[in-house]
Design a protein around this motif. Structure first.
Motif, mmCIF file in Angstrom:
data_model
loop_
_atom_site.group_PDB
_atom_site.id
_atom_site.type_symbol
_atom_site.label_atom_id
_atom_site.label_comp_id
_atom_site.label_asym_id
_atom_site.label_seq_id
_atom_site.Cartn_x
_atom_site.Cartn_y
_atom_site.Cartn_z
ATOM 1 N N GLU A 59 58.861 99.130 30.979
ATOM 2 C CA GLU A 59 60.130 98.421 31.105
ATOM 3 C C GLU A 59 60.578 98.019 29.700
ATOM 4 N N SER A 60 61.845 98.211 29.421
ATOM 5 C CA SER A 60 62.378 97.950 28.080
ATOM 6 C C SER A 60 63.327 96.766 28.104
ATOM 7 N N GLN A 61 63.199 95.916 27.101
ATOM 8 C CA GLN A 61 64.177 94.851 26.906
ATOM 9 C C GLN A 61 64.760 94.970 25.506
ATOM 10 N N ALA A 62 66.082 95.083 25.442
ATOM 11 C CA ALA A 62 66.797 95.136 24.177
ATOM 12 C C ALA A 62 67.315 93.757 23.820
ATOM 13 N N ALA A 63 67.310 93.456 22.535
ATOM 14 C CA ALA A 63 67.884 92.212 22.037
ATOM 15 C C ALA A 63 68.796 92.528 20.864
ATOM 16 N N VAL A 64 69.979 91.947 20.892
ATOM 17 C CA VAL A 64 70.900 91.989 19.763
ATOM 18 C C VAL A 64 71.215 90.540 19.412
ATOM 19 N N ALA A 74 63.316 87.699 20.215
ATOM 20 C CA ALA A 74 64.053 87.653 21.477
ATOM 21 C C ALA A 74 63.671 88.814 22.391
ATOM 22 N N ALA A 75 63.514 90.011 21.817
ATOM 23 C CA ALA A 75 63.211 91.192 22.637
ATOM 24 C C ALA A 75 61.847 91.097 23.278
ATOM 25 N N GLY A 76 60.890 90.524 22.581
ATOM 26 C CA GLY A 76 59.526 90.477 23.090
ATOM 27 C C GLY A 76 59.258 89.370 24.083
ATOM 28 N N ALA A 77 60.219 88.468 24.262
ATOM 29 C CA ALA A 77 60.013 87.300 25.123
ATOM 30 C C ALA A 77 60.414 87.618 26.559
ATOM 31 N N GLY A 100 60.689 90.783 35.731
ATOM 32 C CA GLY A 100 61.686 89.712 35.807
ATOM 33 C C GLY A 100 63.065 90.227 35.500
ATOM 34 N N GLN A 101 63.984 89.319 35.208
ATOM 35 C CA GLN A 101 65.339 89.670 34.862
ATOM 36 C C GLN A 101 65.665 89.156 33.483
ATOM 37 N N ALA A 102 66.422 89.973 32.720
ATOM 38 C CA ALA A 102 66.867 89.524 31.405
ATOM 39 C C ALA A 102 67.927 88.454 31.580
ATOM 40 N N SER A 103 67.881 87.442 30.760
ATOM 41 C CA SER A 103 68.871 86.364 30.807
ATOM 42 C C SER A 103 69.282 86.039 29.391
#
Length: 232
Positions: free
Chosen positions: A51-56, A215-218, A223-226
Motif C-alpha cells: 500500500e502506498s501513501q504519497a505526501a506533498v 508525513a508519507a511514512g506516518a 487505514g485511510q489517508a487524512s
C-alpha cells in the motif's frame, strides 16, 4: 492543482520503458529562477504491505514553514523495477497533486530526475504532469559515476553516465553521504544543485523532502489517508 496527464498508468514494464523513451523528448532543461521562488513543495511516497501513501508538503521559501500538507493512499499498482519508479508511485502522486490548493514554484522529489538510465526519472515524469519546475533528489546512486567528493557541506562534482553529465553528487551536510541531484523538468543542473543547497540548511535531506518523508511514512496499512488542513 490542474494536471496534464500524458498516458495511462496501466502498462507492462516493457510498455513503461517505451513511454519513458517517448516522453524524454518533452523534457525542457532551463535555469530555474531561484529568486522568484516563494513556495517549495517536497514530494515523497512510502510503501507498506503493498500500500502506498504519497505526501506533498508545501512550505514557504526560504523559511520552510508548512502551509499545506496533502496525503493520498492507494494499493501499490506496479512491481519494484529499477528505473521504473514513476510507474509504481505515479498514480498515488497524481491523486495527491490533484488535491493541492497551493501553487508551488518548484517541487523537490524524492527520486531521480535526469540521473536515470533513460534520463526520465520520476522528477522528470511528474514534472510533465505538473508543468512546473521539478528537481530529483536521490538518496542512493541509480546510475553514473563521480570523482572524489570533498567532505565539506556544499561540495559537489558531476555525475556522469556514458560520457554525459546527468546530475551532480552533492554534499548537503558535511561528512555525510552525498545526495544525487538532477533536474526534472524546467530546471538545469546548476540551478537544481543551488536550490537543493538552499533547501538544506541543517540536514542531509532537503527540508521540504524531510517534511514530506515524515508525513508519507506516518500511516498504518489498511487505514485511510487524512490530509491536515492548510495552515493559516
Amino acid at each position: 492543482m490542474r494536471l496534464h496527464p500524458r498516458h495511462s498508468w496501466t502498462v507492462t514494464p516493457e510498455e513503461a520503458v517505451a513511454i519513458q523513451k517517448r516522453l524524454r523528448a518533452e523534457i525542457v532543461s532551463q535555469p530555474l529562477d531561484l529568486d522568484a521562488v516563494r513556495l517549495v513543495a517536497g514530494v515523497d511516497v512510502s510503501v507498506k504491505e503493498n500500500e502506498s501513501q504519497a505526501a506533498v508538503v508545501v512550505a514557504t521559501y526560504p523559511g520552510f514553514e508548512p502551509v499545506e500538507t496533502v496525503l493520498a493512499r492507494a494499493p501499490t499498482p506496479f512491481p519494484y523495477v529499477p528505473g521504473l519508479l514513476s510507474f509504481r508511485e505515479g498514480p498515488v502522486l497524481e491523486e495527491a497533486f490533484a488535491r493541492l490548493q497551493s501553487e508551488p514554484d518548484v517541487f523537490l522529489v524524492d527520486g531521480m530526475g535526469t540521473a536515470h538510465p533513460r534520463r526520465m526519472g520520476i522528477a522528470c515524469h511528474m514534472g510533465l504532469w505538473l508543468e512546473r519546475p521539478t528537481i530529483g533528489c536521490g538518496k542512493t546512486l541509480l546510475v553514473g559515476r563521480f570523482s572524489d567528493l570533498p567532505e565539506e557541506r556544499g561540495a559537489h562534482v558531476p555525475l556522469v553516465h556514458r560520457g554525459e553529465t546527468i546530475g551532480a553528487a552533492v554534499r548537503t551536510r558535511a561528512r555525510t553521504n552525498p545526495m544525487f541531484i538532477s533536474p526534472g523538468h524546467l530546471a538545469d543542473i546548476p540551478s537544481a544543485v543551488e536550490m537543493v543547497m538552499r533547501c538544506s540548511p541543517k540536514w542531509r535531506l532537503p527540508e521540504p523532502i524531510r517534511l514530506a518523508h515524515k508525513a508519507a511514512g506516518a500511516f498504518v496499512p489498511g487505514g485511510q489517508a487524512s490530509s491536515p488542513a492548510p495552515s493559516s
